[in-house]
Design a protein around this motif. Structure first.
Motif, PDB file in Angstrom:
ATOM      1  N   UNK A  41       0.968  -1.086   0.017  1.00  0.00           N
ATOM      2  CA  UNK A  41      -0.188  -0.229  -0.041  1.00  0.00           C
ATOM      3  C   UNK A  41       0.799   1.252   0.111  1.00  0.00           C
ATOM      4  N   UNK A  42       1.691   1.297   0.645  1.00  0.00           N
ATOM      5  CA  UNK A  42       2.909   2.438   1.043  1.00  0.00           C
ATOM      6  C   UNK A  42       3.611   2.634  -0.563  1.00  0.00           C
ATOM      7  N   UNK A  43       4.021   1.562  -1.173  1.00  0.00           N
ATOM      8  CA  UNK A  43       4.726   1.679  -2.450  1.00  0.00           C
ATOM      9  C   UNK A  43       4.133   1.879  -3.622  1.00  0.00           C
ATOM     10  N   UNK A  44       2.751   1.280  -3.665  1.00  0.00           N
ATOM     11  CA  UNK A  44       1.865   1.320  -5.012  1.00  0.00           C
ATOM     12  C   UNK A  44       0.590   1.949  -4.691  1.00  0.00           C
ATOM     13  N   UNK A  45       0.547   3.164  -3.783  1.00  0.00           N
ATOM     14  CA  UNK A  45      -0.587   3.575  -3.746  1.00  0.00           C
ATOM     15  C   UNK A  45      -1.050   4.906  -4.836  1.00  0.00           C
ATOM     16  N   UNK A  77      -0.627   7.753  -5.141  1.00  0.00           N
ATOM     17  CA  UNK A  77       0.366   8.898  -5.358  1.00  0.00           C
ATOM     18  C   UNK A  77       1.795   8.631  -5.618  1.00  0.00           C
ATOM     19  N   UNK A  78       1.845   7.158  -5.753  1.00  0.00           N
ATOM     20  CA  UNK A  78       3.380   6.667  -6.056  1.00  0.00           C
ATOM     21  C   UNK A  78       3.368   6.816  -7.687  1.00  0.00           C
ATOM     22  N   UNK A  79       4.644   6.276  -8.239  1.00  0.00           N
ATOM     23  CA  UNK A  79       5.014   6.283  -9.646  1.00  0.00           C
ATOM     24  C   UNK A  79       4.345   5.099 -10.298  1.00  0.00           C
ATOM     25  N   UNK A  98      -2.703   0.286  -6.762  1.00  0.00           N
ATOM     26  CA  UNK A  98      -3.859   0.270  -5.849  1.00  0.00           C
ATOM     27  C   UNK A  98      -5.088   0.870  -6.410  1.00  0.00           C
ATOM     28  N   UNK A  99      -4.771   1.739  -7.386  1.00  0.00           N
ATOM     29  CA  UNK A  99      -5.924   2.761  -8.164  1.00  0.00           C
ATOM     30  C   UNK A  99      -6.706   1.932  -9.015  1.00  0.00           C
TER      31      UNK A  99
END
Length: 260
Positions: free
Chosen positions: A112-116, A118-120, A124-125
């Motif tokens: 969740x932290x790496x692939x939320x 707002x990430x590159x 998870x979107x």
């Protein structure tokens, strides 16, 4: 010798009672949905529930994807380590054991932290991206079992001899792995696939925190909202597990018969 045989049978009978008695109690309780008589009402309620059908189908499809992903990761790695880098085998074994000591909640929070969003790489979107993360998480959890199953299969065959024979006939590395090594360790892969299937069917934490309609969260929800249906669901899950074991054993026998 008679005393040893009696002792062995006594231990075996106690073990059977220890493992089967809870199952018998669960089965008996699941049949008490109708007051005063035994009935299959709880099983009908579970099987007729659209959510049961959807979550089970989702988890079965996800287990197939997880097995494919696990084989694509583990088989080439174990093959290359055994063939070219045997000194790195203890390191690889240690890495594959890490999922046993790292809680799944840490893995899913890392995802969740790496692939939320707002990430590159905002996996998870989207539903497909989250499904891929879930399959990757399950492949990680099954890594200790899949790796050891494949490694055991590689021990049983002459990897060096088979590889050299295939290369002498002009086969490349991909052909050697796909057409020589994998067919010879099919039984070992099936064993790892069964363990992976069991993990996918029963896992709760990763699927719940990624908010995916998997079978594990459904079982937990059922257990907190119904009385007799959770027992029926447990018996059904146990039956599916043993059915998958039977299918794997049947395929393993056919594989051995074909080789013979």
């Amino acid at each position: 010798m008679n005393l040893k045989r009696i002792g062995s049978w006594a231990i075996f009978i106690l073990a059977v009672i220890y493992f089967l008695l809870p199952l018998v109690g669960t089965l008996e309780f699941s049949l008490r949905a109708r007051r005063g008589v035994y009935s299959l009402d709880a099983y009908r309620n579970v099987l007729d529930d659209p959510q049961f059908q959807q979550t089970l189908a989702y988890s079965v499809i996800l287990s197939i994807a997880t097995v494919i992903l696990g084989v694509l990761i583990v088989a080439p790695t174990a093959f290359w380590v055994r063939l070219k880098m045997p000194r790195l085998r203890p390191v690889v074994e240690f890495i594959t054991l890490l999922p046993l000591v790292i809680p799944p909640i840490i893995i899913v929070f890392g995802y969740i932290r790496l692939f939320n969003t707002s990430s590159i790489l905002p996996l998870t979107g989207s539903a497909r991206g989250t499904d891929f993360l879930l399959a990757a998480g399950y492949a990680t959890l099954s890594l200790p079992y899949m790796y050891r199953a494949v490694d055991t299969g590689l021990r049983a065959i002459e990897v060096q001899t088979l590889t050299e024979a295939a290369q002498s006939l002009g086969a490349g590395w991909a052909t050697v792995l796909a057409r020589v090594i994998l067919p010879n360790i099919a039984v070992a892969i099936l064993s790892g696939a069964f363990l992976t299937f069991a993990i996918v069917i029963g896992e709760y934490v990763i699927a719940a925190l990624l908010n995916r309609p998997a079978f594990g969260p459904y079982m937990v929800w059922m257990g907190s909202n119904r009385a007799y249906e959770p027992a029926a669901l447990a018996v059904i899950a146990f039956g599916m597990t043993w059915a998958s074991m039977g299918v794997i054993q049947l395929l393993a026998r056919r594989t051995r018969f074909t080789k013979g």
